[in-house]
Design a protein around this motif. Structure first.
Motif, PDB file in Angstrom:
ATOM      1  N   GLN A 101     101.655  -6.675 141.290  1.00  0.00           N
ATOM      2  CA  GLN A 101     100.921  -6.461 140.040  1.00  0.00           C
ATOM      3  C   GLN A 101     101.892  -6.276 138.871  1.00  0.00           C
ATOM      4  OE1 GLN A 101      97.725  -6.821 139.563  1.00  0.00           O
ATOM      5  NE2 GLN A 101      97.769  -6.223 137.411  1.00  0.00           N
ATOM      6  N   LEU A 102     102.959  -5.525 139.110  1.00  0.00           N
ATOM      7  CA  LEU A 102     103.966  -5.307 138.070  1.00  0.00           C
ATOM      8  C   LEU A 102     104.603  -6.631 137.658  1.00  0.00           C
ATOM      9  CD1 LEU A 102     105.726  -3.563 136.237  1.00  0.00           C
ATOM     10  CD2 LEU A 102     107.222  -3.138 138.203  1.00  0.00           C
ATOM     11  N   ARG A 103     104.983  -7.440 138.622  1.00  0.00           N
ATOM     12  CA  ARG A 103     105.591  -8.752 138.309  1.00  0.00           C
ATOM     13  C   ARG A 103     104.629  -9.635 137.525  1.00  0.00           C
ATOM     14  NH1 ARG A 103     108.366  -9.535 144.059  1.00  0.00           N
ATOM     15  NH2 ARG A 103     110.261  -8.363 143.669  1.00  0.00           N
ATOM     16  N   LYS A 104     103.373  -9.617 137.945  1.00  0.00           N
ATOM     17  CA  LYS A 104     102.351 -10.416 137.257  1.00  0.00           C
ATOM     18  C   LYS A 104     102.223  -9.972 135.791  1.00  0.00           C
ATOM     19  CE  LYS A 104      97.404 -11.269 137.336  1.00  0.00           C
ATOM     20  NZ  LYS A 104      96.140 -10.741 137.836  1.00  0.00           N
ATOM     21  N   GLU A 105     102.169  -8.671 135.564  1.00  0.00           N
ATOM     22  CA  GLU A 105     102.045  -8.148 134.204  1.00  0.00           C
ATOM     23  C   GLU A 105     103.309  -8.424 133.381  1.00  0.00           C
ATOM     24  OE1 GLU A 105      99.295  -6.810 132.647  1.00  0.00           O
ATOM     25  OE2 GLU A 105      98.234  -7.367 134.476  1.00  0.00           O
ATOM     26  N   GLN A 106     104.477  -8.336 134.014  1.00  0.00           N
ATOM     27  CA  GLN A 106     105.729  -8.626 133.304  1.00  0.00           C
ATOM     28  C   GLN A 106     105.785 -10.095 132.880  1.00  0.00           C
ATOM     29  OE1 GLN A 106     108.404  -7.185 136.379  1.00  0.00           O
ATOM     30  NE2 GLN A 106     109.033  -5.451 135.097  1.00  0.00           N
ATOM     31  N   THR A 107     105.327 -10.964 133.751  1.00  0.00           N
ATOM     32  CA  THR A 107     105.290 -12.393 133.427  1.00  0.00           C
ATOM     33  C   THR A 107     104.331 -12.652 132.270  1.00  0.00           C
ATOM     34  OG1 THR A 107     105.817 -12.978 135.703  1.00  0.00           O
ATOM     35  CG2 THR A 107     104.813 -14.703 134.352  1.00  0.00           C
ATOM     36  N   LYS A 108     103.170 -12.036 132.345  1.00  0.00           N
ATOM     37  CA  LYS A 108     102.183 -12.188 131.264  1.00  0.00           C
ATOM     38  C   LYS A 108     102.764 -11.680 129.949  1.00  0.00           C
ATOM     39  CE  LYS A 108      98.496  -9.562 131.307  1.00  0.00           C
ATOM     40  NZ  LYS A 108      97.144  -9.018 131.584  1.00  0.00           N
ATOM     41  N   LEU A 109     103.471 -10.568 129.994  1.00  0.00           N
ATOM     42  CA  LEU A 109     104.091 -10.006 128.796  1.00  0.00           C
ATOM     43  C   LEU A 109     105.106 -10.987 128.193  1.00  0.00           C
ATOM     44  CD1 LEU A 109     104.500  -7.670 126.824  1.00  0.00           C
ATOM     45  CD2 LEU A 109     106.111  -6.670 128.473  1.00  0.00           C
ATOM     46  N   LYS A 110     105.921 -11.602 129.041  1.00  0.00           N
ATOM     47  CA  LYS A 110     106.904 -12.588 128.546  1.00  0.00           C
ATOM     48  C   LYS A 110     106.206 -13.778 127.883  1.00  0.00           C
ATOM     49  CE  LYS A 110     110.472 -11.404 131.866  1.00  0.00           C
ATOM     50  NZ  LYS A 110     111.063 -11.731 133.140  1.00  0.00           N
ATOM     51  N   PHE A 111     105.121 -14.245 128.492  1.00  0.00           N
ATOM     52  CA  PHE A 111     104.379 -15.356 127.903  1.00  0.00           C
ATOM     53  C   PHE A 111     103.783 -14.969 126.549  1.00  0.00           C
ATOM     54  CE2 PHE A 111     103.517 -17.259 132.338  1.00  0.00           C
ATOM     55  CZ  PHE A 111     104.572 -18.135 132.226  1.00  0.00           C
TER      56      PHE A 111
END
Length: 144
Positions: A101-111
């Motif tokens: 979940q953390l990785r998913k949110e970090q990726t979304k944040l970068k996008f």
């Protein structure tokens, strides 16, 4: 040509992009708008080009500010979620679901952060086209 008033969905990146796309309609259609509203030399007397350019500029600025606020709001919201997940991970480092979940949110944040760069390019392009066509009729304020 105002931007849609629909709230930006920060949870789902695909929806986030779709709403931004709709909000960028004024920028996507700037050339058409200028061609249909700003008169050429032969039609100068029939339309108030100064007022038309001023109104279009104000619409552009309103759309730019609106999108900028929406993107930054989603970045702040997603950053908050990332920070919360980091804190949870610090307490439970072996929880794979939490790590995913953390990785998913970090990726979304970068996008979402990259959308600020896209926004800058879109805004620059629109203002360049606007200035090429309206510079004779209207000078925007210098505080851009």
């Amino acid at each position: 040509m105002a931007a849609p008033s629909g709230r930006l969905n920060c949870e789902d990146f695909s929806m986030f992009q779709e709403v931004l796309k709709a909000m960028r309609t004024i920028d996507d259609r700037i050339v058409h708008e200028l061609n249909t509203t700003v008169p050429t030399a032969s039609f100068k007397g029939k339309v108030d080009a100064t007022q038309t350019c001023k109104q279009l500029y104000e619409s552009l600025m309103e759309a730019h500010v609106s999108r900028d606020k929406a993107i930054k709001s989603c970045i702040a919201q997603t950053s908050s979620v990332v920070n919360q997940l980091r804190e949870e991970r610090a307490k439970d480092a072996d929880n794979l679901t939490l790590i995913k979940q953390l990785r998913k949110e970090q990726t979304k944040l970068k996008f979402m952060q990259s959308e600020l760069n896209v926004e800058e390019v879109v805004n620059d392009r629109s203002l360049k086209v606007f200035n090429e066509r309206c510079w004779i009729h209207f000078s925007p304020p210098k505080h851009q």
